[in-house]
Write a protein that holds these residues in place. Structure first.
Motif, PDB file in Angstrom:
ATOM      1  N   GLN A 171       0.827  -1.201   0.000  1.00 44.00           N
ATOM      2  CA  GLN A 171       0.000   0.000   0.000  1.00 44.00           C
ATOM      3  C   GLN A 171       0.869   1.261   0.000  1.00 44.00           C
ATOM      4  O   GLN A 171       0.544   2.237  -0.652  1.00 44.00           O
ATOM      5  CB  GLN A 171      -0.944   0.009   1.203  1.00 44.00           C
ATOM      6  N   ASP A 172       1.972   1.236   0.725  1.00 47.05           N
ATOM      7  CA  ASP A 172       2.874   2.390   0.771  1.00 47.05           C
ATOM      8  C   ASP A 172       3.508   2.662  -0.588  1.00 47.05           C
ATOM      9  O   ASP A 172       3.730   3.805  -0.951  1.00 47.05           O
ATOM     10  CB  ASP A 172       3.995   2.162   1.792  1.00 47.05           C
ATOM     11  N   TYR A 198       2.267   2.189  -3.560  1.00 45.66           N
ATOM     12  CA  TYR A 198       1.334   2.723  -4.548  1.00 45.66           C
ATOM     13  C   TYR A 198       0.671   4.010  -4.071  1.00 45.66           C
ATOM     14  O   TYR A 198      -0.542   4.151  -4.120  1.00 45.66           O
ATOM     15  CB  TYR A 198       0.315   1.647  -4.928  1.00 45.66           C
ATOM     16  N   GLN A 199       1.494   4.946  -3.622  1.00 45.65           N
ATOM     17  CA  GLN A 199       0.987   6.246  -3.210  1.00 45.65           C
ATOM     18  C   GLN A 199       0.428   6.981  -4.423  1.00 45.65           C
ATOM     19  O   GLN A 199       0.750   6.674  -5.569  1.00 45.65           O
ATOM     20  CB  GLN A 199       2.104   7.068  -2.565  1.00 45.65           C
ATOM     21  N   GLU A 200      -0.380   7.989  -4.158  1.00 44.79           N
ATOM     22  CA  GLU A 200      -1.066   8.706  -5.226  1.00 44.79           C
ATOM     23  C   GLU A 200      -0.113   9.265  -6.280  1.00 44.79           C
ATOM     24  O   GLU A 200      -0.359   9.129  -7.474  1.00 44.79           O
ATOM     25  CB  GLU A 200      -1.911   9.837  -4.625  1.00 44.79           C
ATOM     26  N   HIS A 201       0.999   9.871  -5.861  1.00 46.58           N
ATOM     27  CA  HIS A 201       1.908  10.452  -6.859  1.00 46.58           C
ATOM     28  C   HIS A 201       2.573   9.377  -7.717  1.00 46.58           C
ATOM     29  O   HIS A 201       2.864   9.597  -8.884  1.00 46.58           O
ATOM     30  CB  HIS A 201       2.947  11.386  -6.218  1.00 46.58           C
ATOM     31  N   LEU A 245       1.089   6.445  -8.580  1.00 48.32           N
ATOM     32  CA  LEU A 245       0.045   6.026  -9.519  1.00 48.32           C
ATOM     33  C   LEU A 245      -0.218   7.096 -10.575  1.00 48.32           C
ATOM     34  O   LEU A 245      -0.488   6.772 -11.732  1.00 48.32           O
ATOM     35  CB  LEU A 245      -1.234   5.676  -8.768  1.00 48.32           C
ATOM     36  N   ASP A 246      -0.132   8.373 -10.203  1.00 46.25           N
ATOM     37  CA  ASP A 246      -0.302   9.460 -11.185  1.00 46.25           C
ATOM     38  C   ASP A 246       0.744   9.355 -12.290  1.00 46.25           C
ATOM     39  O   ASP A 246       0.427   9.506 -13.469  1.00 46.25           O
ATOM     40  CB  ASP A 246      -0.201  10.830 -10.516  1.00 46.25           C
ATOM     41  N   GLU A 249      -0.126   6.187 -14.471  1.00 44.19           N
ATOM     42  CA  GLU A 249      -1.321   6.313 -15.299  1.00 44.19           C
ATOM     43  C   GLU A 249      -1.235   7.438 -16.321  1.00 44.19           C
ATOM     44  O   GLU A 249      -1.836   7.364 -17.388  1.00 44.19           O
ATOM     45  CB  GLU A 249      -2.543   6.494 -14.399  1.00 44.19           C
TER      46      GLU A 249
END
Length: 161
Positions: free
Chosen positions: A11-12, A14-17, A19-20, A23
């Motif tokens: 989980q750590d 795949y932080q939002e930044h 994944l940004d 993607e």
């Protein structure tokens, strides 16, 4: 109970930044007019990265693009790295260390996952010495100089070749 710092969970990572960047990557695709390019892969996991650079007459990275296949870590880190180095001089890029790359990525990684993160960094260093349309710089040996001088924990990048 908190997770120890030296045992990151998925989980750590795949932080939002992260994944940004995975993607919606920065400068993903071929670069028309590239002056330098290099490919690399991690045969242990299948990650592949190709970096195209356009160096300007002042010795700066005018443009940096990548293509690749692989895990979220390898692809997101390539995007982060190329965004970070655009506009920098060749000397500044050469001084950018493996430790700085891991810090740029963010989440703490296990030694095997560090290899995924550092693949684009390794390929970028190689691209600086590989003008498009010419053989590799003859002063480079089979093992890149940066690779033999870098220690980041885990198996060495040279063990994969």
């Amino acid at each position: 109970m908190p997770i120890p710092q030296d045992d990151p969970n998925d989980q750590d990572i795949y932080q939002e930044h992260v994944l940004d960047h995975y993607e919606d990557p920065y400068n993903r695709g071929p670069l028309a007019g590239a002056t330098h390019a290099h490919d690399g892969k991690n045969p242990l996991c299948g990650d592949k990265i190709h970096v195209d650079l356009r160096l300007d007459e002042n010795g700066r990275v005018a443009e940096a693009w990548f293509e690749g296949d692989g895990c979220v870590i390898s692809q997101a880190s390539a995007s982060m790295l190329l965004e970070e180095i655009e506009g920098k001089t060749i000397e500044e890029v050469e001084k950018f260390s493996a430790e700085e790359m891991l810090k740029l990525f963010g989440p703490q990684l296990t030694p095997n996952r560090q290899k995924c993160c550092l693949l684009s960094w390794k390929v970028l260093k190689g691209a600086l010495h590989r003008p498009v349309g010419t053989e590799a710089d003859p002063s480079n040996t089979e093992e890149d100089e940066t690779e033999s001088q870098t220690s980041f924990g885990g198996p060495s990048l040279g063990e994969e070749q």
